[in-house]
Write a protein that holds these residues in place. Structure first.
Motif, mmCIF file in Angstrom:
data_model
loop_
_atom_site.group_PDB
_atom_site.id
_atom_site.type_symbol
_atom_site.label_atom_id
_atom_site.label_comp_id
_atom_site.label_asym_id
_atom_site.label_seq_id
_atom_site.Cartn_x
_atom_site.Cartn_y
_atom_site.Cartn_z
ATOM 1 N N VAL A 1 0.861 -1.181 0.000
ATOM 2 C CA VAL A 1 0.000 0.000 0.000
ATOM 3 C C VAL A 1 0.900 1.234 0.000
ATOM 4 O O VAL A 1 1.763 1.363 0.877
ATOM 5 N N ILE A 2 0.717 2.100 -0.984
ATOM 6 C CA ILE A 2 1.509 3.331 -1.068
ATOM 7 C C ILE A 2 0.618 4.491 -0.641
ATOM 8 O O ILE A 2 -0.426 4.743 -1.244
ATOM 9 N N ILE A 3 1.020 5.194 0.403
ATOM 10 C CA ILE A 3 0.233 6.292 0.959
ATOM 11 C C ILE A 3 0.656 7.600 0.298
ATOM 12 O O ILE A 3 1.812 8.014 0.379
ATOM 13 N N GLY B 1 9.807 5.978 1.003
ATOM 14 C CA GLY B 1 10.337 4.837 1.739
ATOM 15 C C GLY B 1 9.259 3.961 2.350
ATOM 16 O O GLY B 1 8.067 4.267 2.325
ATOM 17 N N CYS B 2 9.719 2.853 2.914
ATOM 18 C CA CYS B 2 8.835 1.893 3.576
ATOM 19 C C CYS B 2 8.486 2.396 4.972
ATOM 20 O O CYS B 2 9.339 2.928 5.682
ATOM 21 N N PHE C 1 3.670 -1.158 3.853
ATOM 22 C CA PHE C 1 3.186 0.210 3.682
ATOM 23 C C PHE C 1 4.342 1.114 3.265
ATOM 24 O O PHE C 1 5.426 1.070 3.852
ATOM 25 N N TRP C 2 4.072 1.942 2.256
ATOM 26 C CA TRP C 2 5.086 2.839 1.705
ATOM 27 C C TRP C 2 4.540 4.258 1.671
ATOM 28 O O TRP C 2 3.327 4.473 1.673
ATOM 29 N N LEU C 3 5.442 5.224 1.628
ATOM 30 C CA LEU C 3 5.047 6.631 1.624
ATOM 31 C C LEU C 3 5.622 7.360 0.413
ATOM 32 O O LEU C 3 6.792 7.194 0.067
ATOM 33 N N VAL C 4 4.776 8.152 -0.225
ATOM 34 C CA VAL C 4 5.215 9.184 -1.168
ATOM 35 C C VAL C 4 4.589 10.474 -0.655
ATOM 36 O O VAL C 4 3.375 10.670 -0.753
ATOM 37 N N GLY C 5 5.380 11.332 -0.061
ATOM 38 C CA GLY C 5 4.828 12.541 0.557
ATOM 39 C C GLY C 5 5.844 13.658 0.597
ATOM 40 O O GLY C 5 6.989 13.516 0.167
ATOM 41 N N THR D 1 9.699 4.693 -6.188
ATOM 42 C CA THR D 1 8.894 3.928 -5.234
ATOM 43 C C THR D 1 8.391 2.635 -5.860
ATOM 44 O O THR D 1 8.394 1.572 -5.213
ATOM 45 N N ALA D 2 7.946 2.693 -7.114
ATOM 46 C CA ALA D 2 7.450 1.484 -7.780
ATOM 47 C C ALA D 2 8.535 0.416 -7.857
ATOM 48 O O ALA D 2 8.281 -0.772 -7.585
ATOM 49 N N LYS D 3 9.759 0.802 -8.195
ATOM 50 C CA LYS D 3 10.858 -0.157 -8.256
ATOM 51 C C LYS D 3 11.130 -0.771 -6.886
ATOM 52 O O LYS D 3 11.372 -1.980 -6.768
#
Length: 275
Positions: free
Chosen positions: A85-87, A214-215, A228-232, A249-251
């Motif tokens: 899950v990418i937040i 990051g995770c 769980f991952w973050l893009v923020g 992040t996808a990689k």
């Protein structure tokens, strides 16, 4: 290739009649564009759907790309349903109970004012004239519509996109002098409306203000069947960073390896969260 041209006042005023160039120096980007965020995201979603459909047609494995519009109260609602899950919640990421007081984000509310040139005004903005970036920015959308921005209200927790009359007046008092300093003709335009949004600003570091990637499993501190991952923390540079942040992040997600992301984007975990 990015094209930049250095212009003096005369050359700049040929592009934008009436433009003020205080230092007799302007940078012109002939290939620069105004982006409508909503339309851009709709087109990006359609492009991703097309990629999934093409991949399914060329292989025996079915690939899907779907949009589900659901309200989420906490990350436990995802547990077990997804491998990863990418937040990507911007300034609202910290509203998740698992991430409260754990992200070093600095919230900043910004107000944008929209103006329209009266229909009885013969003079209009040139169809070939570019938008203007200065202490305030003026994004022209056709010969008679412009958006002017933006204000910076730090530590605001007001996520409401609507703007009160008082807030609009305050924004106008701040933005109009800045816009008039470079484009005095803005005084002929009528105010139409204002809208607002929240920037999720990253912390200041020796490398600058970089997005937070990051995770999150070690940050959350709870065991889960999902990663769980973050893009923020893209701040006011979302259009600039989103492609790179998404690709990195996808990689990392596919390989289950946070080290695929440069450490400059993950070192935020050592920064004390903003409160």
């Amino acid at each position: 290739m990015l094209s930049l041209q250095v212009l003096d006042s005369d050359a700049a005023q040929r592009l934008i009649p009436g433009l003020r160039v205080p230092l007799n120096l302007a940078i012109y980007m002939p290939l620069a564009l105004n982006i409508n965020p909503r339309k851009y995201l709709q087109a990006l979603f359609s492009a991703c759907q097309n990629v999934a459909n093409e991949a399914s047609a060329s292989s025996s494995e079915q690939k899907e790309f779907n949009l589900y519009n659901e309200h989420i109260d906490n990350l436990h609602q995802f547990s077990g349903d997804y491998d990863a899950v990418i937040i990507c919640l911007g300034g609202k990421a910290s509203s998740l109970p698992e991430l409260t007081n754990k992200l070093p984000l600095r919230t900043c509310r910004g107000v944008i004012a929209e103006f329209r040139l009266p229909s009885d005004t013969v003079e209009k903005y040139g169809s070939r004239s570019p938008s203007i970036l200065s202490d305030a920015w003026l994004a022209f959308q056709g010969p008679r519509t412009v958006s002017v921005g933006s204000t910076w209200q730090w530590k605001s927790d007001n996520h409401d996109p609507s703007v009160s009359d008082e807030e609009a007046r305050s924004a106008m008092e701040e933005l109009l002098p800045k816009a008039s300093a470079v484009y005095p003709g803005i005084s002929k335009w009528d105010y139409v409306r204002a809208r607002a949004g929240i920037r999720a600003m990253p912390p200041l570091t020796a490398n600058g203000s970089l997005p937070l990637l990051g995770c999150l499993n070690d940050v959350i501190g709870e065991r889960s069947n999902s990663a769980f991952w973050l893009v923020g923390g893209l701040g006011a540079r979302g259009l600039l960073y989103h492609g790179l942040a998404g690709k990195l992040t996808a990689k990392a997600v596919i390989s289950s390896d946070e080290n695929m992301i440069p450490s400059e984007f993950t070192c935020w975990k050592a920064v004390k969260a903003s409160r």
